[in-house]
Design a protein around this motif. Structure first.
Motif, PDB file in Angstrom:
ATOM      1  N   VAL A  31      -5.400  31.516 -10.679  1.00 11.36           N
ATOM      2  CA  VAL A  31      -4.057  31.966 -11.016  1.00 11.36           C
ATOM      3  C   VAL A  31      -3.219  31.950  -9.740  1.00 11.36           C
ATOM      4  CG1 VAL A  31      -4.690  34.416 -10.743  1.00 11.36           C
ATOM      5  CG2 VAL A  31      -2.698  33.798 -12.120  1.00 11.36           C
ATOM      6  N   THR A  32      -1.951  31.575  -9.884  1.00  8.65           N
ATOM      7  CA  THR A  32      -1.066  31.507  -8.717  1.00  8.65           C
ATOM      8  C   THR A  32       0.346  31.916  -9.090  1.00  8.65           C
ATOM      9  OG1 THR A  32      -0.185  30.048  -6.987  1.00  8.65           O
ATOM     10  CG2 THR A  32      -0.534  29.053  -9.142  1.00  8.65           C
ATOM     11  N   ASP A  33       1.049  32.462  -8.084  1.00  3.56           N
ATOM     12  CA  ASP A  33       2.470  32.767  -8.228  1.00  3.56           C
ATOM     13  C   ASP A  33       3.330  31.764  -7.465  1.00  3.56           C
ATOM     14  OD1 ASP A  33       1.916  33.438  -5.611  1.00  3.56           O
ATOM     15  OD2 ASP A  33       2.628  35.498  -5.742  1.00  3.56           O
ATOM     16  N   GLY A  34       2.717  30.682  -6.996  1.00  2.00           N
ATOM     17  CA  GLY A  34       3.430  29.675  -6.226  1.00  2.00           C
ATOM     18  C   GLY A  34       3.347  29.878  -4.730  1.00  2.00           C
ATOM     19  N   GLN A  35       2.850  31.042  -4.290  1.00  3.71           N
ATOM     20  CA  GLN A  35       2.681  31.339  -2.874  1.00  3.71           C
ATOM     21  C   GLN A  35       1.204  31.525  -2.523  1.00  3.71           C
ATOM     22  OE1 GLN A  35       5.302  31.319  -0.745  1.00  3.71           O
ATOM     23  NE2 GLN A  35       6.572  30.763  -2.509  1.00  3.71           N
ATOM     24  N   ARG A  36       0.508  32.274  -3.337  1.00  5.28           N
ATOM     25  CA  ARG A  36      -0.913  32.529  -3.139  1.00  5.28           C
ATOM     26  C   ARG A  36      -1.703  32.054  -4.357  1.00  5.28           C
ATOM     27  NH1 ARG A  36      -0.754  38.846  -1.980  1.00  5.28           N
ATOM     28  NH2 ARG A  36       0.933  38.645  -3.519  1.00  5.28           N
ATOM     29  N   VAL A  37      -2.985  31.782  -4.145  1.00  5.60           N
ATOM     30  CA  VAL A  37      -3.884  31.393  -5.230  1.00  5.60           C
ATOM     31  C   VAL A  37      -5.053  32.365  -5.241  1.00  5.60           C
ATOM     32  CG1 VAL A  37      -5.389  29.603  -6.184  1.00  5.60           C
ATOM     33  CG2 VAL A  37      -3.279  28.945  -4.992  1.00  5.60           C
ATOM     34  N   PRO A  97       9.770  22.955  -3.616  1.00  3.14           N
ATOM     35  CA  PRO A  97      10.518  23.963  -2.837  1.00  3.14           C
ATOM     36  C   PRO A  97      11.755  24.491  -3.548  1.00  3.14           C
ATOM     37  CG  PRO A  97       9.883  22.116  -1.454  1.00  3.14           C
ATOM     38  CD  PRO A  97       9.557  21.714  -2.854  1.00  3.14           C
ATOM     39  N   ASP A  98      12.333  23.708  -4.461  1.00  2.05           N
ATOM     40  CA  ASP A  98      13.590  24.095  -5.095  1.00  2.05           C
ATOM     41  C   ASP A  98      13.405  24.802  -6.432  1.00  2.05           C
ATOM     42  OD1 ASP A  98      14.907  22.807  -2.989  1.00  2.05           O
ATOM     43  OD2 ASP A  98      14.819  20.884  -4.034  1.00  2.05           O
ATOM     44  N   SER A  99      12.166  25.046  -6.828  1.00  2.00           N
ATOM     45  CA  SER A  99      11.931  25.590  -8.159  1.00  2.00           C
ATOM     46  C   SER A  99      11.257  26.955  -8.079  1.00  2.00           C
ATOM     47  CB  SER A  99      11.046  24.634  -8.963  1.00  2.00           C
ATOM     48  OG  SER A  99      10.717  25.190 -10.210  1.00  2.00           O
ATOM     49  N   SER A 100      11.658  27.864  -8.979  1.00  2.00           N
ATOM     50  CA  SER A 100      11.039  29.178  -9.029  1.00  2.00           C
ATOM     51  C   SER A 100       9.865  29.218 -10.001  1.00  2.00           C
ATOM     52  CB  SER A 100      12.071  30.228  -9.446  1.00  2.00           C
ATOM     53  OG  SER A 100      12.613  29.906 -10.722  1.00  2.00           O
ATOM     54  N   SER A 101       9.688  28.162 -10.790  1.00  2.00           N
ATOM     55  CA  SER A 101       8.560  28.081 -11.705  1.00  2.00           C
ATOM     56  C   SER A 101       7.956  26.683 -11.622  1.00  2.00           C
ATOM     57  CB  SER A 101       8.998  28.399 -13.138  1.00  2.00           C
ATOM     58  OG  SER A 101       9.893  27.421 -13.613  1.00  2.00           O
ATOM     59  N   PRO A 102       6.694  26.547 -11.989  1.00  2.00           N
ATOM     60  CA  PRO A 102       6.040  25.245 -11.845  1.00  2.00           C
ATOM     61  C   PRO A 102       6.424  24.266 -12.945  1.00  2.00           C
ATOM     62  CG  PRO A 102       4.518  26.835 -12.794  1.00  2.00           C
ATOM     63  CD  PRO A 102       5.766  27.594 -12.450  1.00  2.00           C
ATOM     64  N   ALA A 103       6.365  22.990 -12.629  1.00  3.45           N
ATOM     65  CA  ALA A 103       6.437  21.933 -13.641  1.00  3.45           C
ATOM     66  C   ALA A 103       5.036  21.717 -14.200  1.00  3.45           C
ATOM     67  CB  ALA A 103       6.960  20.643 -13.027  1.00  3.45           C
ATOM     68  N   ASP A 116       1.193   9.094  -8.281  1.00  3.54           N
ATOM     69  CA  ASP A 116       1.649   8.275  -7.154  1.00  3.54           C
ATOM     70  C   ASP A 116       3.033   8.671  -6.651  1.00  3.54           C
ATOM     71  OD1 ASP A 116      -0.607   6.642  -6.952  1.00  3.54           O
ATOM     72  OD2 ASP A 116       0.114   5.277  -8.496  1.00  3.54           O
ATOM     73  N   HIS A 117       3.701   9.616  -7.344  1.00  2.29           N
ATOM     74  CA  HIS A 117       5.086   9.923  -6.997  1.00  2.29           C
ATOM     75  C   HIS A 117       5.386  11.405  -6.809  1.00  2.29           C
ATOM     76  CE1 HIS A 117       5.367   5.857  -8.718  1.00  2.29           C
ATOM     77  NE2 HIS A 117       6.425   5.715  -7.940  1.00  2.29           N
ATOM     78  N   VAL A 118       4.531  12.271  -7.303  1.00  5.72           N
ATOM     79  CA  VAL A 118       4.768  13.707  -7.179  1.00  5.72           C
ATOM     80  C   VAL A 118       4.038  14.239  -5.954  1.00  5.72           C
ATOM     81  CG1 VAL A 118       4.325  15.969  -8.203  1.00  5.72           C
ATOM     82  CG2 VAL A 118       5.171  14.092  -9.624  1.00  5.72           C
ATOM     83  N   ARG A 119       4.774  14.907  -5.093  1.00  9.09           N
ATOM     84  CA  ARG A 119       4.208  15.498  -3.869  1.00  9.09           C
ATOM     85  C   ARG A 119       4.429  17.011  -3.928  1.00  9.09           C
ATOM     86  NH1 ARG A 119       3.104  13.006   0.986  1.00  9.09           N
ATOM     87  NH2 ARG A 119       4.214  11.161   0.238  1.00  9.09           N
ATOM     88  N   SER A 120       3.399  17.780  -3.645  1.00 11.86           N
ATOM     89  CA  SER A 120       3.527  19.229  -3.755  1.00 11.86           C
ATOM     90  C   SER A 120       2.590  19.924  -2.772  1.00 11.86           C
ATOM     91  CB  SER A 120       3.192  19.673  -5.186  1.00 11.86           C
ATOM     92  OG  SER A 120       3.204  21.084  -5.297  1.00 11.86           O
ATOM     93  N   PRO A 121       2.977  21.131  -2.320  1.00  8.22           N
ATOM     94  CA  PRO A 121       2.088  21.915  -1.458  1.00  8.22           C
ATOM     95  C   PRO A 121       1.115  22.780  -2.252  1.00  8.22           C
ATOM     96  CG  PRO A 121       4.182  23.023  -1.640  1.00  8.22           C
ATOM     97  CD  PRO A 121       4.315  21.742  -2.430  1.00  8.22           C
ATOM     98  N   LEU A 122       1.323  22.871  -3.588  1.00 11.65           N
ATOM     99  CA  LEU A 122       0.441  23.718  -4.393  1.00 11.65           C
ATOM    100  C   LEU A 122       0.415  23.161  -5.811  1.00 11.65           C
ATOM    101  CD1 LEU A 122       0.456  27.638  -4.404  1.00 11.65           C
ATOM    102  CD2 LEU A 122      -0.356  26.257  -6.313  1.00 11.65           C
ATOM    103  N   PHE A 123      -0.761  22.759  -6.257  1.00 15.92           N
ATOM    104  CA  PHE A 123      -0.865  22.279  -7.635  1.00 15.92           C
ATOM    105  C   PHE A 123      -2.227  22.608  -8.235  1.00 15.92           C
ATOM    106  CE2 PHE A 123      -1.586  18.538  -4.870  1.00 15.92           C
ATOM    107  CZ  PHE A 123      -2.820  18.069  -5.294  1.00 15.92           C
ATOM    108  N   PHE A 124      -2.217  22.710  -9.561  1.00 15.35           N
ATOM    109  CA  PHE A 124      -3.413  22.909 -10.377  1.00 15.35           C
ATOM    110  C   PHE A 124      -3.649  21.645 -11.201  1.00 15.35           C
ATOM    111  CE2 PHE A 124      -3.516  27.847 -11.163  1.00 15.35           C
ATOM    112  CZ  PHE A 124      -3.700  28.059  -9.812  1.00 15.35           C
ATOM    113  N   ALA A 125      -4.915  21.349 -11.455  1.00 12.37           N
ATOM    114  CA  ALA A 125      -5.271  20.266 -12.371  1.00 12.37           C
ATOM    115  C   ALA A 125      -6.497  20.688 -13.168  1.00 12.37           C
ATOM    116  CB  ALA A 125      -5.543  18.975 -11.608  1.00 12.37           C
ATOM    117  N   TRP A 173       2.586  21.866 -10.918  1.00  9.01           N
ATOM    118  CA  TRP A 173       2.890  21.822  -9.485  1.00  9.01           C
ATOM    119  C   TRP A 173       4.217  22.532  -9.201  1.00  9.01           C
ATOM    120  CZ3 TRP A 173       3.324  17.786 -12.864  1.00  9.01           C
ATOM    121  CH2 TRP A 173       4.575  17.172 -12.975  1.00  9.01           C
ATOM    122  N   TYR A 174       4.339  22.948  -7.948  1.00  8.10           N
ATOM    123  CA  TYR A 174       5.539  23.632  -7.472  1.00  8.10           C
ATOM    124  C   TYR A 174       6.290  22.718  -6.506  1.00  8.10           C
ATOM    125  CZ  TYR A 174       3.425  27.956  -9.228  1.00  8.10           C
ATOM    126  OH  TYR A 174       2.857  28.922 -10.022  1.00  8.10           O
TER     127      TYR A 174
END
Length: 277
Positions: free
Chosen positions: A190-196, A51-57, A76-85, A48-49
């Motif tokens: 595949v994503t760069d954090g902005q587009r998928v 706002p403060d990170s340039s690379s995903p966790a 239950d605690h991680v909130r993100s606008p873009l994530f892979f699972a 997931w990405y």
């Protein structure tokens, strides 16, 4: 094979997508309806990405997703606008953390369902095509990770669709050289954090299942009783190996040999054709 999902849109807790839907990815890890295997228990991963990170966790583990307490805790605690699972069913490579998806390089994240037929025959030749400066970053033994680094080698930073097309072209060429008639089977995100970008392709033209969600404004009209649809923005979108439920009008099959782009503004769908590398 495997099951995966990509989410882009209004920031959500991972739990809202991973656990809450009727046929969630966690349910699919035990009861897949469209996968080659019903059970996908050979490891999992989420990326997931913020706002403060340039690379995903990234969190990955070798156990099954359905009883992993750490995954339940972060969902239950991680909130993100873009994530892979991703939930894994191994096609022969070892069950180890470095073989679990998604894979990460810089700002890029990659996951795959499918396989390269005859990969054990082609592995050396394919790895020799990877940029030497990138080769030491390959941690695992899967065909999926080699595909990722081939795509980076062939220009993922500048032209993601072209890089993936050249990666497939290289795999099919090397496959033919080794007598493998139908080497490629893939759905890839595949994503760069902005587009998928999401791809559905196989050499035999019978690719694994892939779906995308309908536009939110359309679903609101069809299902005004659903609070979830009132909470997310119009540009929210899911791409999944198989639908997360049976909501009428919610899911659309990605056409064979095509790819789509989820991005700010209008999403797009294009034909996918391999290119010479």
């Amino acid at each position: 094979m495997c099951r995966w999902l990509a989410y882009s849109g209004t920031p959500l807790l991972l739990d809202a997508v991973l656990y809450k839907p009727t046929h969630s990815l966690i349910d699919q890890s035990l009861h897949s309806r469209m996968g080659v295997e019903t059970t996908n228990g050979d490891g999992f991963g989420v990326g997931w990405y913020t706002p403060d990170s340039s690379s995903p966790a990234i969190l990955r583990d070798i156990g099954p997703a359905w009883n992993n307490r750490n995954l339940r805790e972060i969902a239950d605690h991680v909130r993100s606008p873009l994530f892979f699972a991703h939930i894994r069913a191994s096609t022969g490579t070892a069950i180890q953390q470095s073989n679990c998806h998604p894979f990460r390089h810089g700002r890029w994240m990659w996951m795959h369902n499918g396989s390269i037929a005859g990969f054990h025959l082609m592995r050396r030749d394919l790895c020799l095509l990877v940029d030497p400066a990138l080769f030491t970053d390959i941690e695992g033994t899967t065909d999926s990770e080699v595909m990722f680094y081939l795509a980076i080698t062939f220009g993922l930073d500048q032209d993601p669709p072209g890089a993936v097309a050249r990666m497939v072209g290289a795999v099919e060429r090397v496959g033919r050289e080794h007598g493998v008639e139908l080497p490629m089977q893939m759905t890839v995100a595949v994503t760069d954090g902005q587009r998928v970008w999401a791809f559905r392709y196989s050499t035999q033209n019978t690719s694994r299942s892939l779906f995308y969600s309908s536009r939110v404004e359309t679903l609101r009209k069809l299902h005004p009783e659903m609070p979830f649809l009132q909470e997310v923005s119009d540009d929210t979108r899911l791409i999944v190996s198989e639908p997360l439920g049976d909501l009428p009008g919610a899911w659309n099959e990605v056409p064979e040999s095509s790819y789509g782009v989820v991005q700010p503004g209008a999403d797009e769908l294009f034909p996918f054709v391999p290119e010479p590398a």
